[in-house]
Write a protein that holds these residues in place. Structure first.
Motif, PDB file in Angstrom:
ATOM      1  N   TYR A 159       0.844  -1.101   0.075  1.00 18.74           N
ATOM      2  CA  TYR A 159       0.000  -0.360   0.066  1.00 18.74           C
ATOM      3  C   TYR A 159       0.955   1.233  -0.035  1.00 18.74           C
ATOM      4  CZ  TYR A 159      -4.298  -2.490   1.212  1.00 18.74           C
ATOM      5  OH  TYR A 159      -5.295  -3.086   1.125  1.00 18.74           O
ATOM      6  N   ILE A 160       2.122   1.086   0.886  1.00 18.62           N
ATOM      7  CA  ILE A 160       2.841   2.383   0.685  1.00 18.62           C
ATOM      8  C   ILE A 160       3.320   2.773  -0.330  1.00 18.62           C
ATOM      9  CG2 ILE A 160       4.936   3.363   1.753  1.00 18.62           C
ATOM     10  CD1 ILE A 160       4.375   1.725   4.511  1.00 18.62           C
ATOM     11  N   VAL A 161       3.867   1.531  -1.152  1.00 17.54           N
ATOM     12  CA  VAL A 161       4.562   1.764  -2.487  1.00 17.54           C
ATOM     13  C   VAL A 161       3.210   2.303  -3.619  1.00 17.54           C
ATOM     14  CG1 VAL A 161       5.433   0.615  -4.569  1.00 17.54           C
ATOM     15  CG2 VAL A 161       6.486   0.004  -2.469  1.00 17.54           C
ATOM     16  N   ALA A 162       2.187   1.793  -3.365  1.00 19.26           N
ATOM     17  CA  ALA A 162       1.036   2.232  -4.379  1.00 19.26           C
ATOM     18  C   ALA A 162       0.843   3.681  -4.071  1.00 19.26           C
ATOM     19  CB  ALA A 162      -0.082   1.333  -4.032  1.00 19.26           C
ATOM     20  N   VAL A 163       0.962   4.203  -2.887  1.00 18.42           N
ATOM     21  CA  VAL A 163       0.335   5.769  -2.852  1.00 18.42           C
ATOM     22  C   VAL A 163       1.691   6.547  -3.326  1.00 18.42           C
ATOM     23  CG1 VAL A 163       0.169   7.453  -0.834  1.00 18.42           C
ATOM     24  CG2 VAL A 163      -0.991   5.284  -0.812  1.00 18.42           C
ATOM     25  N   ALA A 164       2.961   5.918  -2.743  1.00 20.02           N
ATOM     26  CA  ALA A 164       3.896   6.973  -3.278  1.00 20.02           C
ATOM     27  C   ALA A 164       4.107   6.897  -4.766  1.00 20.02           C
ATOM     28  CB  ALA A 164       5.315   6.423  -2.705  1.00 20.02           C
ATOM     29  N   ASP A 165       3.801   5.711  -5.421  1.00 19.62           N
ATOM     30  CA  ASP A 165       3.841   5.587  -6.910  1.00 19.62           C
ATOM     31  C   ASP A 165       2.797   6.417  -7.787  1.00 19.62           C
ATOM     32  OD1 ASP A 165       5.122   4.602  -9.242  1.00 19.62           O
ATOM     33  OD2 ASP A 165       3.652   2.973  -9.195  1.00 19.62           O
ATOM     34  N   THR A 166       1.584   6.250  -7.221  1.00 19.90           N
ATOM     35  CA  THR A 166       0.562   7.237  -7.726  1.00 19.90           C
ATOM     36  C   THR A 166       0.677   8.630  -7.388  1.00 19.90           C
ATOM     37  OG1 THR A 166      -1.118   5.183  -6.837  1.00 19.90           O
ATOM     38  CG2 THR A 166      -2.087   7.452  -7.346  1.00 19.90           C
ATOM     39  N   PHE A 167       1.348   8.939  -6.366  1.00 17.77           N
ATOM     40  CA  PHE A 167       1.501  10.590  -6.175  1.00 17.77           C
ATOM     41  C   PHE A 167       2.682  10.727  -7.194  1.00 17.77           C
ATOM     42  CE2 PHE A 167       4.010  13.961  -4.205  1.00 17.77           C
ATOM     43  CZ  PHE A 167       3.108  14.848  -3.973  1.00 17.77           C
ATOM     44  N   ASP A 168       3.710  10.022  -7.226  1.00 22.69           N
ATOM     45  CA  ASP A 168       4.853  10.429  -8.144  1.00 22.69           C
ATOM     46  C   ASP A 168       4.364  10.548  -9.639  1.00 22.69           C
ATOM     47  OD1 ASP A 168       7.561  11.241  -8.000  1.00 22.69           O
ATOM     48  OD2 ASP A 168       7.724   9.609  -9.388  1.00 22.69           O
ATOM     49  N   ALA A 169       3.519   9.575  -9.800  1.00 20.69           N
ATOM     50  CA  ALA A 169       2.743   9.541 -11.332  1.00 20.69           C
ATOM     51  C   ALA A 169       2.052  11.061 -11.571  1.00 20.69           C
ATOM     52  CB  ALA A 169       2.019   8.287 -11.531  1.00 20.69           C
ATOM     53  N   MET A 170       1.327  11.306 -10.478  1.00 23.91           N
ATOM     54  CA  MET A 170       0.523  12.410 -10.735  1.00 23.91           C
ATOM     55  C   MET A 170       1.261  13.625 -10.868  1.00 23.91           C
ATOM     56  SD  MET A 170      -3.077  12.038  -8.795  1.00 23.91           S
ATOM     57  CE  MET A 170      -2.416  11.226  -6.968  1.00 23.91           C
ATOM     58  N   THR A 171       2.240  13.732 -10.095  1.00 24.30           N
ATOM     59  CA  THR A 171       3.112  14.726 -10.120  1.00 24.30           C
ATOM     60  C   THR A 171       4.579  15.028 -10.896  1.00 24.30           C
ATOM     61  OG1 THR A 171       4.303  14.023  -8.322  1.00 24.30           O
ATOM     62  CG2 THR A 171       2.185  15.521  -7.425  1.00 24.30           C
ATOM     63  N   THR A 172       4.503  14.143 -11.963  1.00 22.27           N
ATOM     64  CA  THR A 172       5.242  14.086 -12.897  1.00 22.27           C
ATOM     65  C   THR A 172       4.739  14.328 -14.219  1.00 22.27           C
ATOM     66  OG1 THR A 172       6.809  12.545 -11.670  1.00 22.27           O
ATOM     67  CG2 THR A 172       7.265  12.592 -13.793  1.00 22.27           C
TER      68      THR A 172
END
Ligand SMILES: [Fe+2]
Ligand SMILES: [Fe+2]
Length: 208
Positions: A153-166
Motif C-alpha cells: 500500500y505504501i508503494v502504491a500511494v508513493a507511486d500514484t503520487f509521483d505519477a500524478m506530479t510528474t
C-alpha cells in the motif's frame, strides 16, 4: 565517526560477505528497474523518489528497520517486471487494446518472478502487490483489505503520487495539492486511510 560521500537518509549495516553477495545482484536489478522506468517515460529519479517517499512513510508508520530495508528494495524495484512487457506496448501513444492492457497488468507478477530465489522474497511480494487496491479493484489478483501488505500500500500511494506530479508523455504534471486531494478522495477505497495520512505527513515532514 562515520561520514558519507553523498546525501543519505538511511544507513544500513551488513557483514562484509553478505553485503558483497547482496549488493552485486541488487545493483544489477536496480539498473534494470531504472532502465525500464526510462522506457516507460520517467526520468531515472523515479525509482529513487519512490524509494525515499516509501521509506519516509514507513518511518512515520513505525515500521521496524528490517521492514524498512525490505520496503526500500521493493519500492525501488516496483516496476521491474515491465522489462517483460514489449516496448511497443509500453510506449504505445494511443489507447491500449484489452489484450495489451492484460499484458501490462502482468508486470507485478513478472517482477515477483524475477525476484524469486534472489533472497528478497518479501520484497517480491511487495512488488507483486503494488497495483492491488483495498476494495479489490486492483490487479493482477484483485486482492483486498489485509490480503495486501502494508508495504505494498505504501508503494502504491508513493507511486500514484509521483505519477500524478510528474510530467508524463500524455499529460502535464499536477500540483502536489491536487495530488494530495486525489489521494484523500481514494483513501478508504483504494488505500487504507492510515497509509494516505502517513504519506502526507511524511511528505510535509521530510520536505520532499
Ligand atoms: Fe507498476
Ligand atoms: Fe513507477
Amino acid at each position: 565517526m562515520l561520514s558519507a560521500e553523498t546525501d543519505l537518509r538511511y544507513l544500513y549495516f551488513a557483514s562484509a560477505p553478505s553485503f558483497n553477495a547482496v549488493s552485486h545482484d541488487l545493483l544489477e536489478l536496480q539498473r534494470l528497474a531504472e532502465e525500464v522506468e526510462a522506457k516507460d517515460g520517467y526520468t531515472s529519479e523515479h525509482c529513487r523518489r519512490i524509494q525515499s517517499l516509501a521509506m519516509a512513510t514507513g518511518q512515520i508508520l513505525g515500521l521496524s528497520s528490517k521492514r524498512l530495508y525490505t520496503l526500500s528494495i521493493g519500492a525501488y524495484l516496483h516496476d521491474l517486471g515491465k522489462v517483460k512487457v514489449p516496448l511497443e506496448i509500453l510506449q504505445k501513444p494511443v489507447a491500449l487494446s484489452s489484450e495489451e492492457w492484460d499484458i501490462i497488468k502482468h508486470h507485478p507478477t513478472f517482477g515477483e518472478r524475477l525476484l524469486e530465489g534472489s533472497g528478497y522474497e518479501k520484497a517480491a511480494t511487495i512488488v507483486a502487490q503494488h497495483h492491488e487496491r483495498l476494495d479489490g479493484s486492483g490487479y493482477p489478483l484483485g486482492l483486498q483489505g489485509n490480503e495486501i501488505l502494508t508495504e505494498s500500500y505504501i508503494v502504491a500511494v508513493a507511486d500514484t503520487f509521483d505519477a500524478m506530479t510528474t510530467n508524463r508523455p500524455y499529460r502535464k504534471a499536477l500540483s502536489p495539492n491536487i495530488a494530495f486531494a486525489e489521494l484523500k478522495r481514494f483513501a478508504g477505497k483504494h488505500y487504507p486511510q492510515i497509509i494516505v495520512d502517513a504519506f502526507i505527513i511524511a511528505i510535509r515532514e521530510f520536505d520532499f
